[in-house]
Scaffold this active site. Sequence first.
Site, PDB file in Angstrom:
ATOM      1  CD  GLN A  90      32.803   2.008  25.992  1.00  0.00           C
ATOM      2  OE1 GLN A  90      33.315   2.974  25.451  1.00  0.00           O
ATOM      3  NE2 GLN A  90      33.509   0.941  26.345  1.00  0.00           N
ATOM      4  CB  CYS A 130      32.993  -8.160  27.349  1.00  0.00           C
ATOM      5  SG  CYS A 130      34.691  -8.463  27.823  1.00  0.00           S
ATOM      6  CE  LYS A 146      35.661   0.438  29.789  1.00  0.00           C
ATOM      7  NZ  LYS A 146      36.360  -0.402  28.817  1.00  0.00           N
TER       8      LYS A 146
HETATM    9  C1  PLP Z   1      29.726  -0.845  28.263  1.00  0.00           C
HETATM   10  C2  PLP Z   1      30.753  -1.358  29.230  1.00  0.00           C
HETATM   11  N1  PLP Z   1      30.376  -1.692  30.457  1.00  0.00           N
HETATM   12  C3  PLP Z   1      31.252  -2.131  31.378  1.00  0.00           C
HETATM   13  C4  PLP Z   1      32.570  -2.278  31.067  1.00  0.00           C
HETATM   14  C5  PLP Z   1      33.511  -2.784  32.111  1.00  0.00           C
HETATM   15  O1  PLP Z   1      34.446  -1.799  32.439  1.00  0.00           O
HETATM   16  P1  PLP Z   1      35.638  -2.158  33.420  1.00  0.00           P
HETATM   17  O2  PLP Z   1      36.373  -3.303  32.787  1.00  0.00           O
HETATM   18  O3  PLP Z   1      36.454  -0.921  33.497  1.00  0.00           O
HETATM   19  O4  PLP Z   1      35.034  -2.542  34.716  1.00  0.00           O
HETATM   20  C6  PLP Z   1      33.017  -1.983  29.778  1.00  0.00           C
HETATM   21  C7  PLP Z   1      34.430  -2.187  29.398  1.00  0.00           C
HETATM   22  O5  PLP Z   1      34.759  -2.321  28.260  1.00  0.00           O
HETATM   23  C8  PLP Z   1      32.083  -1.488  28.845  1.00  0.00           C
HETATM   24  O6  PLP Z   1      32.459  -1.164  27.601  1.00  0.00           O
END
Ligand code: PLP
Length: 427
Positions: free
Chosen positions: A195, A358, A218
């Site tokens: 983020q 999550c 993102k």
């Molecule tokens: C703070 C944070 N860390 C890790 C992730 C994982 O990202 P990715 O699904 O692109 O691996 C996210 C995804 O929402 C996130 O918001």
Amino acid sequence: MLAAKADFPLLGTTMRGRSLVYLDSAATTQKPRAVIEALTRAYECGNANVHRGAYELSERATALYEETRERVARFVGAGDPREIVFTRNATEAINLVARSWALATLKQGDELIVSEIEHHSNLVPWQEVARITGARLSHLELRPDGTLDLGAMTSRTKLVAVTGASNVLGTIVPVRRLVGMAHAVGALVLVDGAQMVPQMPVNVTELGCDFLAFSSHKMLGPTGVGVLWARRELLEAMEPIVFGGGMIREVWRGGSSFGEVPWRFEAGTSSYAEVVAFGEALRYLGTIGMAAVREHEKTVAGYALGRLLDDGRFELYGPLDPEIRAGVVSFNFGAIHPHDVATILDGEGIAVRAGHHCCMPLMRKLGVAATVRASVYVYNGQEDIDRLLSAFGQVERIFGKQRRGACRTDLSSGLAPGSIEVAGQGR
Ligand SMILES: Cc1ncc(COP(=O)(O)O)c(C=O)c1O
């Protein structure tokens, strides 16, 4: 808004018969036409396997792929492009450090620190490391004002793995201070930048951290591309965790030697087209300027927070100070389940996220099963927040009037002591 909505083909479409208001950029951002065209161009004009062919097309593809590595390095202030490893996403980048560096380094009695606001992607890999090595997993606690208590570290602390910005509360973590504390006791710091990197200027040299993980999708880029940045000497000392084509120096019948960093961590065919299109996303963001992106996030999220607070019917989570808050606003509306809220908003053409994001341990800490989350990016403006707020009229038409005065930002009331102890749980 900072970027023209017209640059983003999907933002000109309708959902449920209404013009789309996209407020779920913390999950994934929309893509500008320039990125989509770069992806198409890669397949139409430059498609070949990288690091493989001895012909012009493959050489051109390889050059573009490696130029993107250099662009990524510049984007995060890394001195050496060979410190950039392309992965599938931030999750895979964190797992690479966990499976390679941490499993080889940590042992029984060592301490591994995460925080109570971590995304599962920066928690579950460390739970696994703790389970396998016997290291102790500790959690920096969330304070009632939505910030982290940075706690204390000792000579047993070996790694602090923390998010740069919370995907639920928006909390911006003081990484530089944490790095100072960690390095003082000889511990390393991994920053989950999923983020943070999309939303603010990030310079790894200034931050002083040891590992940084983030995802292309993102920050206007394609899916399927993530980045691990790590200090060169750390990468040099790390063993690969995926083996096969492209990562070797020499292979015999009975054994192999491995190639140089970063390529020895990029086994198999690379996501060449997506990586190159990610480079275009970085170019697009670079034209805007990351300082401007940060200001914009502050303004729009600050506007949303102000309107939700003034309204009084919303329960808000996270810091109220825009200076320490990213473009994420999580809330609940009366006793209405967030999924119901999101479904009704969807009927109005508004895309928000509802759920635990999550972050199940954090939900327990907040004393809720889920929240609604509106997250903004460069293409959002105050008009999107106005549309969001006015859609709550429809929520009340269906669920009845919600009482005023439910608003709180204090995070501590739902806390059951010990309820977020996660090490060893669930196995
Ligand atoms: C703070 C944070 N860390 C890790 C992730 C994982 O990202 P990715 O699904 O692109 O691996 C996210 C995804 O929402 C996130 O918001």
